[in-house]
Design a protein around this motif. Structure first.
Motif, PDB file in Angstrom:
ATOM      1  N   VAL A 191      19.260  -2.663   9.898  1.00 51.63           N
ATOM      2  CA  VAL A 191      20.460  -3.432  10.375  1.00 51.63           C
ATOM      3  C   VAL A 191      21.292  -4.235   9.119  1.00 51.63           C
ATOM      4  CG1 VAL A 191      21.568  -5.419  11.638  1.00 51.63           C
ATOM      5  CG2 VAL A 191      19.819  -3.675  12.650  1.00 51.63           C
ATOM      6  N   THR A 192      22.313  -4.140   8.853  1.00 46.00           N
ATOM      7  CA  THR A 192      23.335  -5.018   8.066  1.00 46.00           C
ATOM      8  C   THR A 192      23.950  -6.057   8.809  1.00 46.00           C
ATOM      9  OG1 THR A 192      22.913  -3.372   6.250  1.00 46.00           O
ATOM     10  CG2 THR A 192      24.553  -5.069   5.820  1.00 46.00           C
ATOM     11  N   GLU A 193      23.898  -7.237   8.683  1.00 45.68           N
ATOM     12  CA  GLU A 193      24.670  -8.192   9.275  1.00 45.68           C
ATOM     13  C   GLU A 193      25.033  -9.505   8.389  1.00 45.68           C
ATOM     14  OE1 GLU A 193      26.855  -8.891  11.808  1.00 45.68           O
ATOM     15  OE2 GLU A 193      25.521  -8.280  13.258  1.00 45.68           O
ATOM     16  N   CYS A 194      26.038 -10.145   8.876  1.00 43.31           N
ATOM     17  CA  CYS A 194      26.544 -11.418   8.251  1.00 43.31           C
ATOM     18  C   CYS A 194      25.919 -12.538   8.607  1.00 43.31           C
ATOM     19  CB  CYS A 194      28.254 -11.426   8.468  1.00 43.31           C
ATOM     20  SG  CYS A 194      29.144  -9.838   7.492  1.00 43.31           S
ATOM     21  N   ASP A 195      25.594 -13.271   7.656  1.00 39.44           N
ATOM     22  CA  ASP A 195      25.082 -14.788   8.153  1.00 39.44           C
ATOM     23  C   ASP A 195      23.860 -14.794   8.842  1.00 39.44           C
ATOM     24  OD1 ASP A 195      25.447 -17.551   7.676  1.00 39.44           O
ATOM     25  OD2 ASP A 195      25.849 -17.476  10.078  1.00 39.44           O
ATOM     26  N   SER A 196      23.619 -14.015   9.880  1.00 37.62           N
ATOM     27  CA  SER A 196      22.483 -14.214  10.692  1.00 37.62           C
ATOM     28  C   SER A 196      22.274 -12.979  11.648  1.00 37.62           C
ATOM     29  CB  SER A 196      22.350 -15.601  11.525  1.00 37.62           C
ATOM     30  OG  SER A 196      23.303 -15.582  12.490  1.00 37.62           O
ATOM     31  N   TYR A 197      20.974 -12.709  12.493  1.00 41.37           N
ATOM     32  CA  TYR A 197      21.076 -11.764  13.189  1.00 41.37           C
ATOM     33  C   TYR A 197      20.043 -11.970  14.262  1.00 41.37           C
ATOM     34  CZ  TYR A 197      20.108  -7.019  14.871  1.00 41.37           C
ATOM     35  OH  TYR A 197      19.976  -5.902  15.891  1.00 41.37           O
ATOM     36  N   ASP A 198      20.272 -11.864  15.501  1.00 41.36           N
ATOM     37  CA  ASP A 198      19.171 -12.324  16.685  1.00 41.36           C
ATOM     38  C   ASP A 198      18.476 -10.972  17.083  1.00 41.36           C
ATOM     39  OD1 ASP A 198      20.030 -14.733  16.999  1.00 41.36           O
ATOM     40  OD2 ASP A 198      21.923 -14.437  18.067  1.00 41.36           O
ATOM     41  N   TRP A 199      17.353 -10.945  17.082  1.00 43.93           N
ATOM     42  CA  TRP A 199      16.374  -9.943  17.355  1.00 43.93           C
ATOM     43  C   TRP A 199      15.170 -10.350  18.132  1.00 43.93           C
ATOM     44  CZ3 TRP A 199      11.920  -7.581  14.715  1.00 43.93           C
ATOM     45  CH2 TRP A 199      11.631  -6.156  15.168  1.00 43.93           C
ATOM     46  N   ASN A 200      14.984  -9.913  19.351  1.00 44.45           N
ATOM     47  CA  ASN A 200      13.881 -10.242  20.226  1.00 44.45           C
ATOM     48  C   ASN A 200      13.543 -11.662  20.333  1.00 44.45           C
ATOM     49  OD1 ASN A 200      13.228  -7.372  20.835  1.00 44.45           O
ATOM     50  ND2 ASN A 200      12.477  -7.272  18.889  1.00 44.45           N
ATOM     51  N   GLY A 201      14.672 -12.381  20.408  1.00 42.45           N
ATOM     52  CA  GLY A 201      14.447 -13.642  20.734  1.00 42.45           C
ATOM     53  C   GLY A 201      14.251 -14.642  19.474  1.00 42.45           C
ATOM     54  N   SER A 202      14.665 -14.192  18.374  1.00 49.78           N
ATOM     55  CA  SER A 202      14.490 -15.015  17.173  1.00 49.78           C
ATOM     56  C   SER A 202      15.855 -14.728  16.421  1.00 49.78           C
ATOM     57  CB  SER A 202      13.450 -14.594  16.304  1.00 49.78           C
ATOM     58  OG  SER A 202      12.071 -14.782  16.977  1.00 49.78           O
ATOM     59  N   THR A 203      16.180 -15.685  15.590  1.00 50.41           N
ATOM     60  CA  THR A 203      17.199 -15.628  14.716  1.00 50.41           C
ATOM     61  C   THR A 203      16.867 -15.483  13.270  1.00 50.41           C
ATOM     62  OG1 THR A 203      18.717 -16.895  16.342  1.00 50.41           O
ATOM     63  CG2 THR A 203      19.386 -16.626  14.039  1.00 50.41           C
ATOM     64  N   TYR A 204      17.192 -14.614  12.551  1.00 55.45           N
ATOM     65  CA  TYR A 204      17.040 -14.232  11.088  1.00 55.45           C
ATOM     66  C   TYR A 204      17.966 -14.543  10.343  1.00 55.45           C
ATOM     67  CZ  TYR A 204      12.901 -12.112  13.234  1.00 55.45           C
ATOM     68  OH  TYR A 204      11.841 -11.927  14.169  1.00 55.45           O
ATOM     69  N   THR A 205      17.999 -15.231   9.162  1.00 62.12           N
ATOM     70  CA  THR A 205      18.982 -15.526   8.209  1.00 62.12           C
ATOM     71  C   THR A 205      18.715 -14.904   6.917  1.00 62.12           C
ATOM     72  OG1 THR A 205      17.948 -17.779   7.834  1.00 62.12           O
ATOM     73  CG2 THR A 205      19.652 -17.421   9.584  1.00 62.12           C
ATOM     74  N   THR A 206      17.429 -14.447   6.476  1.00 60.69           N
ATOM     75  CA  THR A 206      17.135 -13.946   5.402  1.00 60.69           C
ATOM     76  C   THR A 206      16.758 -12.427   5.327  1.00 60.69           C
ATOM     77  OG1 THR A 206      16.082 -16.139   4.847  1.00 60.69           O
ATOM     78  CG2 THR A 206      15.578 -14.308   3.558  1.00 60.69           C
ATOM     79  N   SER A 207      17.302 -11.620   4.428  1.00 63.79           N
ATOM     80  CA  SER A 207      17.168 -10.370   4.320  1.00 63.79           C
ATOM     81  C   SER A 207      15.531  -9.897   4.223  1.00 63.79           C
ATOM     82  CB  SER A 207      17.654  -9.504   3.066  1.00 63.79           C
ATOM     83  OG  SER A 207      19.039  -9.624   3.378  1.00 63.79           O
ATOM     84  N   GLY A 208      15.192  -9.002   4.834  1.00 66.44           N
ATOM     85  CA  GLY A 208      13.575  -8.722   4.901  1.00 66.44           C
ATOM     86  C   GLY A 208      13.127  -7.788   5.851  1.00 66.44           C
ATOM     87  N   THR A 209      11.765  -7.350   6.095  1.00 66.02           N
ATOM     88  CA  THR A 209      11.172  -6.297   6.965  1.00 66.02           C
ATOM     89  C   THR A 209      10.367  -7.237   8.017  1.00 66.02           C
ATOM     90  OG1 THR A 209      11.386  -4.769   5.397  1.00 66.02           O
ATOM     91  CG2 THR A 209      10.044  -4.316   7.262  1.00 66.02           C
ATOM     92  N   TYR A 210      10.721  -7.269   9.195  1.00 65.01           N
ATOM     93  CA  TYR A 210      10.317  -7.919  10.232  1.00 65.01           C
ATOM     94  C   TYR A 210       9.820  -6.836  11.262  1.00 65.01           C
ATOM     95  CZ  TYR A 210      13.125 -11.442   8.110  1.00 65.01           C
ATOM     96  OH  TYR A 210      13.733 -12.342   7.110  1.00 65.01           O
TER      97      TYR A 210
END
Length: 290
Positions: free
Chosen positions: A95-114
């Motif tokens: 996924v490429t997103e602007c500012d933040s991304y909600d995934w499985n109940g969490s909000t991510y604001t930093t690029s990375g592998t989760y």
């Protein structure tokens, strides 16, 4: 399990005799002292995830399996395994997103592998992997200088907007915008990856020209009833206007550096106060009547 003797099959322990005539024509009696041991069987039903270890072997596929050995009594021992194998699952999302991304109940604001682990419908592990790229939003901070608004973001694409109807302003695609009429304005900024919209800024001084700046203080602002005006020059007149420039309180003739203005008869809202000095200087400032 069984023993064949003189034409008979015996399946139970015991003492058995058999009589006949010997070669000399006399009776011949044979006695059998028999002990019967029995073979054993067993059946096991198992459901497991991915693989199952049984009697030294690893099974990864559902099926029926047998294993033979010798029991404690020296007879055959056969074990049967009815095996059902379910499988763990994995998935990967990019996924490429602007500012933040909600995934499985969490909000991510930093690029990375989760990763996120749960249990799938078959009761086995389910692991999801998110390869996330977060692009920053452009700066949409506005700087106001008179009738001109400038957005801080450099080297971007711009579209100025009339906030009253959310319509684009034709041809207004520069970093700065100068209002030709009073209103509320914002800008949409696109940095090539992401877009964001600024707050709306009110321009209410179109057609108002300050003859010359001079030092004047208005307080308290906001005010309930009384507004104090302090100037470094002698104030000649004070007028109260709405944001459209219409006078709501008749100009007052004054000749003082310090003036008390009674706003008790003025409705709550935002107004312009025009201060004119004895030397002809004029300024307008916004005040809030609570």
């Amino acid at each position: 399990d069984s023993y064949d003797w003189n034409g008979s099959t015996y399946t139970t322990s015991g003492t058995y005799t058999w009589s006949t005539t010997n070669a000399e024509g006399c009776d011949s009696t044979a006695t059998l002292n028999l002990t019967i041991h029995n073979s054993t069987t067993s059946t096991t039903t198992v459901t497991d995830c991915d693989s199952y270890d049984w009697n030294g072997s690893t099974y990864t596929t559902s099926g029926t399996y047998t294993w033979s050995t010798t029991n404690a009594e020296g007879c055959d021992s056969t074990a049967t395994l009815n095996l059902t194998i379910h499988y763990s699952t994995t998935s990967t999302t990019t996924v490429t997103e602007c500012d933040s991304y909600d995934w499985n109940g969490s909000t991510y604001t930093t690029s990375g592998t989760y990763t996120w682990s749960t249990t799938n419908a078959e009761g086995c592990d389910s692991t999801a992997t998110l390869n996330l790229t977060i692009n920053p939003l452009p700066s949409v901070t506005l700087i106001q200088a008179g009738l001109t608004l400038t957005v801080e973001a450099n080297g971007a694409q711009y579209q100025w907007v009339d906030c009253s109807n959310n319509q684009y302003l034709n041809g207004e695609t520069n970093q700065s915008f100068t209002a030709s009429q009073n209103g509320d304005y914002a800008v949409i900024v696109n940095n090539g990856n992401c877009s964001d919209t600024s707050d709306c800024i009110t321009i209410n001084s179109v057609g108002i020209s300050d003859v010359e700046e001079f030092e004047v203080q208005l307080y308290p602002n906001p005010t309930m009833d009384i507004l104090y005006v302090s100037s470094d020059e002698v104030v000649l007149t004070i007028s109260i206007m709405n944001l459209n420039g219409q006078i709501v309180d008749l100009p007052k003739m004054i000749s003082s550096n310090f003036v008390t203005v009674d706003l008790s008869d003025v409705s709550s809202g935002v107004y312009l106060i025009e201060v004119t000095t004895a030397s002809g200087k004029v300024t307008r400032q916004r005040i809030i009547k609570e």
